[in-house]
Design a protein around this motif. Structure first.
Motif: not given
Length: 215
Positions: A80-87, A120-123, A151-156
């Motif tokens: 989760v930290d990786f996704l917040a910081e990197f993604a 808006p998808e970033h938000v 989250y995964a469905q949105l990001l993919l």
């Protein structure tokens, strides 16, 4: 033969069905600042590969958690930290602060419409990262599963739209020289928001988790 950026070479290898190098650092691009030929869209595509890998690892750990198997909560926290910081902070920051404004300067209505749909998808992604964080304190597997899956469905879907729609438009509207210059701005941005060597440290984290969970 003209030299190729290792990012571009990696993509060419994939297109010719040659197996890419096994290490994350080779798979996900040049060390920061070492390749003067990298373009902004190549950088972002390779970062997408790292994000997709993180989502695959997340899904595997989540599968165990929802089955109430023993899981390492710190691994979920690290992802989760990786996704917040990197993604989000790094990758989406490059898009929001640098790529999207540069594309807006072209005045192209189609690319502007695409950006307005993607932003808006970033938000929404930040919303689901927050929900995952909440479900970790303490660990509530069902709530975490719901947030992780959303989250995964949105990001993919988001990544596919950028790879197949937005980035090709950027490559048509901006010259190679402009895209290379933009990638240098990415390097500066990354050092400012993450600090030196942080990019490599995060990919090392993914490599360890990939090995641990046999992804």
């Amino acid at each position: 033969m003209a030299s190729r950026c290792c990012r571009c070479a990696g993509r060419a290898d994939a297109q010719t069905n040659r197996r890419p190098p096994s290490t994350l650092r080779h798979r996900f691009g040049c060390p920061q600042g070492s390749c003067p030929m990298k373009t902004a869209t190549a950088v972002l595509r390779h970062e997408h590969e790292a994000i997709v890998l993180a989502l695959r690892i997340l899904a595997e750990i989540d599968r165990h958690a929802i089955a109430h198997d023993p899981v390492e909560r710190q691994d979920l926290q690290a992802l989760v930290d990786f996704l917040a910081e990197f993604a989000d902070t790094c990758h989406h920051g490059k898009e929001e602060q640098l790529l999207f404004p540069r594309l807006a300067q072209t005045g192209n209505p189609k690319v502007q419409h695409t950006v307005e749909r993607l932003l808006p998808e970033h938000v929404r992604g930040r919303h689901w990262i927050g929900k995952m964080r909440q479900a970790l304190q303490p660990l509530r597997p069902e709530a975490f599963h719901e947030a992780a899956r959303a989250y995964a469905q949105l990001l993919l879907t988001h990544i596919e739209q950028e790879n197949t729609v937005l980035f090709p438009m950027a490559e048509q509207l901006l010259s190679t020289e402009e895209l290379i210059a933009l990638s240098r701005e990415f390097d500066t941005f990354e050092r400012q928001v993450m600090g030196p060597e942080r990019h490599e440290a995060l990919h090392d984290l993914l490599s360890r988790l990939q090995t641990r969970y046999s992804i």
